[in-house]
Design a protein around this motif. Structure first.
Motif, PDB file in Angstrom:
ATOM      1  N   ARG A   1       0.846  -1.200   0.000  1.00  0.00           N
ATOM      2  CA  ARG A   1       0.000   0.000   0.000  1.00  0.00           C
ATOM      3  C   ARG A   1       0.874   1.241   0.000  1.00  0.00           C
ATOM      4  O   ARG A   1       2.024   1.208   0.413  1.00  0.00           O
ATOM      5  CB  ARG A   1      -0.888   0.020   1.246  1.00  0.00           C
ATOM      6  CG  ARG A   1      -1.820  -1.173   1.341  1.00  0.00           C
ATOM      7  CD  ARG A   1      -2.823  -1.029   2.452  1.00  0.00           C
ATOM      8  NE  ARG A   1      -3.841  -0.079   2.027  1.00  0.00           N
ATOM      9  CZ  ARG A   1      -4.473   0.739   2.846  1.00  0.00           C
ATOM     10  NH1 ARG A   1      -4.211   0.745   4.128  1.00  0.00           N
ATOM     11  NH2 ARG A   1      -5.386   1.568   2.378  1.00  0.00           N
TER      12      ARG A   1
ATOM     13  N   ARG B   1      -1.629   8.392   0.964  1.00  0.00           N
ATOM     14  CA  ARG B   1      -3.071   8.172   0.829  1.00  0.00           C
ATOM     15  C   ARG B   1      -3.849   9.407   1.270  1.00  0.00           C
ATOM     16  O   ARG B   1      -4.811   9.814   0.609  1.00  0.00           O
ATOM     17  CB  ARG B   1      -3.509   6.932   1.615  1.00  0.00           C
ATOM     18  CG  ARG B   1      -2.960   5.639   1.029  1.00  0.00           C
ATOM     19  CD  ARG B   1      -3.600   4.382   1.604  1.00  0.00           C
ATOM     20  NE  ARG B   1      -3.777   4.370   3.044  1.00  0.00           N
ATOM     21  CZ  ARG B   1      -2.873   3.930   3.914  1.00  0.00           C
ATOM     22  NH1 ARG B   1      -1.705   3.452   3.486  1.00  0.00           N
ATOM     23  NH2 ARG B   1      -3.120   3.946   5.204  1.00  0.00           N
TER      24      ARG B   1
ATOM     25  N   ALA C   1      -7.542   0.040   4.960  1.00  0.00           N
ATOM     26  CA  ALA C   1      -7.234  -1.309   4.470  1.00  0.00           C
ATOM     27  C   ALA C   1      -8.507  -2.127   4.483  1.00  0.00           C
ATOM     28  O   ALA C   1      -9.324  -2.022   5.379  1.00  0.00           O
ATOM     29  CB  ALA C   1      -6.179  -1.958   5.353  1.00  0.00           C
TER      30      ALA C   1
ATOM     31  N   GLU D   1      -6.868  -1.200  -3.620  1.00  0.00           N
ATOM     32  CA  GLU D   1      -6.614  -1.279  -2.188  1.00  0.00           C
ATOM     33  C   GLU D   1      -5.316  -0.581  -1.794  1.00  0.00           C
ATOM     34  O   GLU D   1      -5.165  -0.130  -0.666  1.00  0.00           O
ATOM     35  CB  GLU D   1      -6.590  -2.741  -1.717  1.00  0.00           C
ATOM     36  CG  GLU D   1      -7.948  -3.394  -1.701  1.00  0.00           C
ATOM     37  CD  GLU D   1      -8.474  -3.784  -3.079  1.00  0.00           C
ATOM     38  OE1 GLU D   1      -7.688  -3.784  -4.071  1.00  0.00           O
ATOM     39  OE2 GLU D   1      -9.668  -4.080  -3.182  1.00  0.00           O
ATOM     40  N   ALA D   2      -4.375  -0.482  -2.717  1.00  0.00           N
ATOM     41  CA  ALA D   2      -3.105   0.189  -2.422  1.00  0.00           C
ATOM     42  C   ALA D   2      -3.302   1.661  -2.084  1.00  0.00           C
ATOM     43  O   ALA D   2      -2.521   2.224  -1.321  1.00  0.00           O
ATOM     44  CB  ALA D   2      -2.140   0.048  -3.609  1.00  0.00           C
TER      45      ALA D   2
END
Length: 181
Positions: free
Chosen positions: A5, A11, A176, A170-171
């Motif tokens: 991730r 993110r 998560a 999902e990365a």
């Protein structure tokens, strides 16, 4: 071992910038399609938001260069790998170019970029109506191109999340999780 991730900061910046950029694009469309008194309100939001996006984009680019990205799935076809790489180059390019074009356009028009009361950015180009007209057209056309690239990016993310289910989405997902089969 390479992480599966992006880092929490990567993110966070991705999702924060997604919200800012979508807001900016809709504000920009609203600005050019209204003659009402709302125009001045939209402009007063558009300018500082553009500079914030520029700063966040530079921070994000620095993080991307320093930390990299999780590897794409080994079974991903080469054309999709190339498309992923090129689309990210275009996205980063537009995240930096659009605010700079806007700032240059306003400089050429002779209007200051006011971030807040008492905080103005210096002009980055000399005043020129011809340059202003060219930059305004480029800023508008690239804004529509940005919409198209974002739609393609969103489509690819959904394709990876819902069809391929290969971990690419999902990365960058905010939390998560695992997509159930």
């Amino acid at each position: 071992m390479t992480a599966a991730r992006f880092s929490p900061m990567q993110r966070l910046l991705h999702w924060l910038m997604a919200a800012c950029i979508l807001a900016m694009l809709f504000i920009g469309v609203g600005m050019v399609s209204t003659l009402s008194t709302r125009y001045l309100t939209l402009v007063s939001i558009h300018k500082p938001l553009g500079i914030a996006i520029l700063l966040l984009a530079l921070l994000r680019l620095g993080l991307r260069l320093r930390r990299g990205a999780p590897p794409l799935p080994a079974e991903l076809p080469e054309p999709m790998r190339l498309a992923a790489h090129l689309s990210h180059v275009v996205l980063y390019g537009l995240m930096v170019a659009m605010p700079l074009l806007g700032w240059a356009m306003l400089s050429a028009e002779g209007y200051p970029v006011v971030l807040w009361e008492g905080m103005r950015l210096p002009p980055i180009l000399p005043q020129s109506l011809e340059t202003y007209a060219l930059l305004r057209q480029a800023h508008g056309l690239l804004g529509y191109a940005f919409f198209a690239v974002i739609l393609a990016h969103l489509g690819a993310a959904l394709f990876h999340a819902l069809v391929r289910r290969d971990g690419v989405f999902e990365a960058m997902a905010p939390v998560a999780g695992r997509v159930e089969d």
